[in-house]
Design a protein around this motif. Structure first.
Motif, PDB file in Angstrom:
ATOM      1  N   GLU A 116      22.594  73.322 -33.141  1.00  0.00           N
ATOM      2  CA  GLU A 116      21.669  72.684 -33.812  1.00  0.00           C
ATOM      3  C   GLU A 116      21.219  73.738 -35.131  1.00  0.00           C
ATOM      4  O   GLU A 116      21.736  75.132 -34.781  1.00  0.00           O
ATOM      5  CB  GLU A 116      20.687  72.131 -33.210  1.00  0.00           C
ATOM      6  CG  GLU A 116      19.739  73.254 -32.126  1.00  0.00           C
ATOM      7  CD  GLU A 116      18.820  72.643 -31.615  1.00  0.00           C
ATOM      8  OE1 GLU A 116      18.415  71.376 -31.438  1.00  0.00           O
ATOM      9  OE2 GLU A 116      18.292  73.107 -30.393  1.00  0.00           O
ATOM     10  N   PHE A 117      20.916  73.175 -36.164  1.00  0.00           N
ATOM     11  CA  PHE A 117      20.447  74.089 -37.188  1.00  0.00           C
ATOM     12  C   PHE A 117      18.946  73.840 -37.531  1.00  0.00           C
ATOM     13  O   PHE A 117      18.386  72.574 -37.481  1.00  0.00           O
ATOM     14  CB  PHE A 117      21.315  73.685 -38.586  1.00  0.00           C
ATOM     15  CG  PHE A 117      22.655  73.585 -38.075  1.00  0.00           C
ATOM     16  CD1 PHE A 117      23.416  75.085 -38.318  1.00  0.00           C
ATOM     17  CD2 PHE A 117      23.257  72.727 -37.891  1.00  0.00           C
ATOM     18  CE1 PHE A 117      24.721  75.029 -38.108  1.00  0.00           C
ATOM     19  CE2 PHE A 117      24.773  72.856 -37.814  1.00  0.00           C
ATOM     20  CZ  PHE A 117      25.500  73.898 -37.654  1.00  0.00           C
ATOM     21  N   ILE A 118      18.179  74.826 -37.986  1.00  0.00           N
ATOM     22  CA  ILE A 118      16.749  74.689 -38.569  1.00  0.00           C
ATOM     23  C   ILE A 118      16.778  75.490 -39.863  1.00  0.00           C
ATOM     24  O   ILE A 118      17.466  76.546 -39.910  1.00  0.00           O
ATOM     25  CB  ILE A 118      15.489  75.175 -37.625  1.00  0.00           C
ATOM     26  CG1 ILE A 118      15.403  74.488 -36.450  1.00  0.00           C
ATOM     27  CG2 ILE A 118      14.418  75.683 -38.367  1.00  0.00           C
ATOM     28  CD1 ILE A 118      14.514  74.823 -35.357  1.00  0.00           C
ATOM     29  N   GLN A 119      15.836  75.134 -40.746  1.00  0.00           N
ATOM     30  CA  GLN A 119      15.687  75.832 -42.007  1.00  0.00           C
ATOM     31  C   GLN A 119      14.420  76.545 -41.770  1.00  0.00           C
ATOM     32  O   GLN A 119      13.385  76.364 -41.688  1.00  0.00           O
ATOM     33  CB  GLN A 119      15.456  74.941 -43.356  1.00  0.00           C
ATOM     34  CG  GLN A 119      16.598  74.100 -43.639  1.00  0.00           C
ATOM     35  CD  GLN A 119      16.331  73.279 -44.723  1.00  0.00           C
ATOM     36  OE1 GLN A 119      15.946  73.627 -45.932  1.00  0.00           O
ATOM     37  NE2 GLN A 119      16.708  72.027 -44.741  1.00  0.00           N
ATOM     38  N   HIS A 120      14.709  78.039 -41.415  1.00  0.00           N
ATOM     39  CA  HIS A 120      13.495  78.852 -40.853  1.00  0.00           C
ATOM     40  C   HIS A 120      12.364  79.035 -41.858  1.00  0.00           C
ATOM     41  O   HIS A 120      11.315  79.257 -41.847  1.00  0.00           O
ATOM     42  CB  HIS A 120      13.832  80.124 -40.502  1.00  0.00           C
ATOM     43  CG  HIS A 120      14.428  80.839 -41.260  1.00  0.00           C
ATOM     44  ND1 HIS A 120      13.575  81.656 -42.328  1.00  0.00           N
ATOM     45  CD2 HIS A 120      15.581  81.351 -41.484  1.00  0.00           C
ATOM     46  CE1 HIS A 120      14.321  82.631 -42.831  1.00  0.00           C
ATOM     47  NE2 HIS A 120      15.749  82.258 -42.578  1.00  0.00           N
TER      48      HIS A 120
ATOM     49  N   ILE B 196      21.279  78.130 -34.640  1.00  0.00           N
ATOM     50  CA  ILE B 196      21.416  79.114 -36.041  1.00  0.00           C
ATOM     51  C   ILE B 196      20.169  78.502 -36.719  1.00  0.00           C
ATOM     52  O   ILE B 196      20.225  77.326 -37.107  1.00  0.00           O
ATOM     53  CB  ILE B 196      22.743  78.947 -36.410  1.00  0.00           C
ATOM     54  CG1 ILE B 196      23.744  79.421 -35.495  1.00  0.00           C
ATOM     55  CG2 ILE B 196      22.836  79.540 -37.656  1.00  0.00           C
ATOM     56  CD1 ILE B 196      25.091  79.296 -35.945  1.00  0.00           C
ATOM     57  N   VAL B 197      19.556  79.590 -37.560  1.00  0.00           N
ATOM     58  CA  VAL B 197      18.793  79.383 -38.416  1.00  0.00           C
ATOM     59  C   VAL B 197      19.030  79.964 -39.750  1.00  0.00           C
ATOM     60  O   VAL B 197      19.881  80.831 -39.965  1.00  0.00           O
ATOM     61  CB  VAL B 197      17.101  79.769 -37.984  1.00  0.00           C
ATOM     62  CG1 VAL B 197      16.601  79.061 -36.844  1.00  0.00           C
ATOM     63  CG2 VAL B 197      17.193  81.204 -37.946  1.00  0.00           C
ATOM     64  N   SER B 198      18.502  79.057 -40.880  1.00  0.00           N
ATOM     65  CA  SER B 198      19.154  79.141 -42.344  1.00  0.00           C
ATOM     66  C   SER B 198      17.710  79.437 -42.979  1.00  0.00           C
ATOM     67  O   SER B 198      16.826  78.793 -42.862  1.00  0.00           O
ATOM     68  CB  SER B 198      19.910  78.300 -42.823  1.00  0.00           C
ATOM     69  OG  SER B 198      21.239  77.823 -41.797  1.00  0.00           O
ATOM     70  N   GLY B 199      17.813  80.275 -44.018  1.00  0.00           N
ATOM     71  CA  GLY B 199      16.842  80.356 -45.134  1.00  0.00           C
ATOM     72  C   GLY B 199      17.463  81.179 -46.234  1.00  0.00           C
ATOM     73  O   GLY B 199      18.384  81.898 -46.262  1.00  0.00           O
TER      74      GLY B 199
ATOM     75  N   GLU C 279       8.805  83.139 -33.626  1.00  0.00           N
ATOM     76  CA  GLU C 279       8.457  81.809 -34.347  1.00  0.00           C
ATOM     77  C   GLU C 279       9.761  80.757 -33.867  1.00  0.00           C
ATOM     78  O   GLU C 279       9.243  79.637 -33.401  1.00  0.00           O
ATOM     79  CB  GLU C 279       8.704  81.983 -35.782  1.00  0.00           C
ATOM     80  CG  GLU C 279       8.231  80.664 -36.554  1.00  0.00           C
ATOM     81  CD  GLU C 279       8.220  80.787 -38.064  1.00  0.00           C
ATOM     82  OE1 GLU C 279       9.127  80.085 -38.944  1.00  0.00           O
ATOM     83  OE2 GLU C 279       7.598  81.624 -38.646  1.00  0.00           O
ATOM     84  N   LEU C 280      10.848  81.207 -33.561  1.00  0.00           N
ATOM     85  CA  LEU C 280      12.035  80.286 -33.062  1.00  0.00           C
ATOM     86  C   LEU C 280      12.439  81.011 -32.096  1.00  0.00           C
ATOM     87  O   LEU C 280      13.643  81.822 -32.064  1.00  0.00           O
ATOM     88  CB  LEU C 280      12.727  80.101 -34.279  1.00  0.00           C
ATOM     89  CG  LEU C 280      12.187  79.032 -35.370  1.00  0.00           C
ATOM     90  CD1 LEU C 280      12.992  79.343 -36.732  1.00  0.00           C
ATOM     91  CD2 LEU C 280      12.145  77.809 -34.683  1.00  0.00           C
ATOM     92  N   PRO C 281      12.086  81.294 -30.834  1.00  0.00           N
ATOM     93  CA  PRO C 281      12.593  82.234 -29.622  1.00  0.00           C
ATOM     94  C   PRO C 281      13.822  81.795 -29.472  1.00  0.00           C
ATOM     95  O   PRO C 281      14.724  82.695 -28.511  1.00  0.00           O
ATOM     96  CB  PRO C 281      11.420  81.986 -28.456  1.00  0.00           C
ATOM     97  CG  PRO C 281      10.592  80.926 -28.885  1.00  0.00           C
ATOM     98  CD  PRO C 281      10.781  80.692 -30.457  1.00  0.00           C
ATOM     99  N   ASP C 282      14.419  80.579 -29.332  1.00  0.00           N
ATOM    100  CA  ASP C 282      15.631  79.966 -28.989  1.00  0.00           C
ATOM    101  C   ASP C 282      16.662  80.384 -30.147  1.00  0.00           C
ATOM    102  O   ASP C 282      17.958  80.183 -29.818  1.00  0.00           O
ATOM    103  CB  ASP C 282      15.793  78.796 -28.437  1.00  0.00           C
ATOM    104  CG  ASP C 282      15.327  77.830 -29.518  1.00  0.00           C
ATOM    105  OD1 ASP C 282      14.488  78.102 -30.519  1.00  0.00           O
ATOM    106  OD2 ASP C 282      15.805  76.573 -29.507  1.00  0.00           O
ATOM    107  N   ALA C 283      16.349  80.861 -31.234  1.00  0.00           N
ATOM    108  CA  ALA C 283      17.291  81.270 -32.338  1.00  0.00           C
ATOM    109  C   ALA C 283      17.975  82.332 -31.997  1.00  0.00           C
ATOM    110  O   ALA C 283      17.763  83.448 -31.384  1.00  0.00           O
ATOM    111  CB  ALA C 283      16.673  81.362 -33.672  1.00  0.00           C
ATOM    112  N   LEU C 284      19.573  81.970 -31.968  1.00  0.00           N
ATOM    113  CA  LEU C 284      20.595  83.040 -32.020  1.00  0.00           C
ATOM    114  C   LEU C 284      21.143  83.920 -32.917  1.00  0.00           C
ATOM    115  O   LEU C 284      21.032  84.869 -32.841  1.00  0.00           O
ATOM    116  CB  LEU C 284      21.877  82.346 -31.258  1.00  0.00           C
ATOM    117  CG  LEU C 284      21.689  81.730 -29.808  1.00  0.00           C
ATOM    118  CD1 LEU C 284      22.940  80.782 -29.282  1.00  0.00           C
ATOM    119  CD2 LEU C 284      21.063  82.549 -28.650  1.00  0.00           C
ATOM    120  N   ALA C 285      21.080  83.014 -34.133  1.00  0.00           N
ATOM    121  CA  ALA C 285      21.425  83.855 -35.311  1.00  0.00           C
ATOM    122  C   ALA C 285      20.898  83.406 -36.521  1.00  0.00           C
ATOM    123  O   ALA C 285      20.423  82.147 -36.597  1.00  0.00           O
ATOM    124  CB  ALA C 285      23.097  83.753 -35.447  1.00  0.00           C
TER     125      ALA C 285
END
Length: 252
Positions: free
Chosen positions: A95-99, A165-168, A184-190
């Motif tokens: 999954e993806f999030i815009q951090h 994976i988070v993007s910004g 802020e996003l403790p499960d973010a891998l990269a």
């Protein structure tokens, strides 16, 4: 018609992909070079994402609207965030999030306004194909590399991860910023700068997206490897190897 988009983050990765396409033809749209051809009998369109969320979203939109792709595979590098994700490791997105998305207090932090969504899922079928191909592609790449090209990394012990994976629109390269992202996003891998935006576009169009990132740095102050040498010697070869295996499997 089945047409797969192969989206690369760097010129060197795209060159490695084009070297596997025997009949690529270039079309320029929106200032971008799109290469249409075949790989393992699959009709593919190869292109650079460009850097940043808006550029990546434009690329995804053109791929869908102009070239009619119905699946998108993204390969590139990223900074490692989670403690267990090290340089040379590989992350397949679930999954993806815009951090850096923050329309609070109107919407929850990280929620994309008017969608009700914070996390955009990667396509499970394509992601599984990447996860199966990832370790085998590492073996393929190492078979072509002289140990002097490993850049002092023990790539034979590279770990493979699946998750967020988070993007910004920021290049995260300072320890304080990477630590803040982990809190802020403790499960973010990269962390990177494109895929969450592409995931939003693909969600809007109902087009499956999957992404694999090889870790080039730890998104902090330390310099682990020469970035340009990492792209040329390792990342570009790895991208081509993993796509070769996935496309071969999809053609079976």
């Amino acid at each position: 018609m089945s047409r797969i988009a192969l989206v690369s983050a760097m010129h060197e990765e795209l060159a490695a992909v084009l070297a596997r396409m025997p009949d690529e033809q270039k079309t320029v749209v929106a200032g971008r070079e799109f290469w249409v051809g075949h790989w393992h009998g699959q009709e593919v369109v190869a292109v650079l994402s460009r850097i940043g969320k808006v550029a990546a979203a434009t690329t995804a939109t053109v791929l869908i609207e102009r070239f009619g792709v119905n699946r998108i595979l993204f390969t590139g590098v990223a900074g490692g965030l989670a403690p267990q994700v090290n340089v040379g490791d590989v992350v397949v997105a679930r999954e993806f999030i815009q951090h850096d998305m923050d329309a609070s207090p109107l919407f929850a932090r990280h929620e994309v306004p008017l969608t009700g969504m914070t996390r955009f899922p990667a396509d499970p079928t394509l992601s599984h194909a990447l996860a199966v191909a990832a370790p085998l592609a590492m073996q393929d790449m190492l078979a072509t590399l002289h140990p002097s090209q490993w850049l002092n990394l023990d790539l034979a012990k590279a770990q493979f991860h699946q998750g967020l994976i988070v993007s910004g629109d920021r290049f995260v390269s300072q320890t304080m910023e990477s630590q803040a992202l982990r809190r802020e996003l403790p499960d973010a891998l990269a962390v990177e700068m494109e895929c969450a935006a592409m995931a939003q576009v693909c969600h809007d169009y109902g087009v499956p997206l999957a992404a694999v990132r090889i870790i080039s740095d730890r998104a902090d102050d330390s310099a682990h490897v020469d970035f340009q040498r990492f792209i040329q010697s390792i990342a570009s070869r790895y991208s081509a190897a993993v796509l070769d295996r996935v496309l071969f499997a999809l053609a079976a």
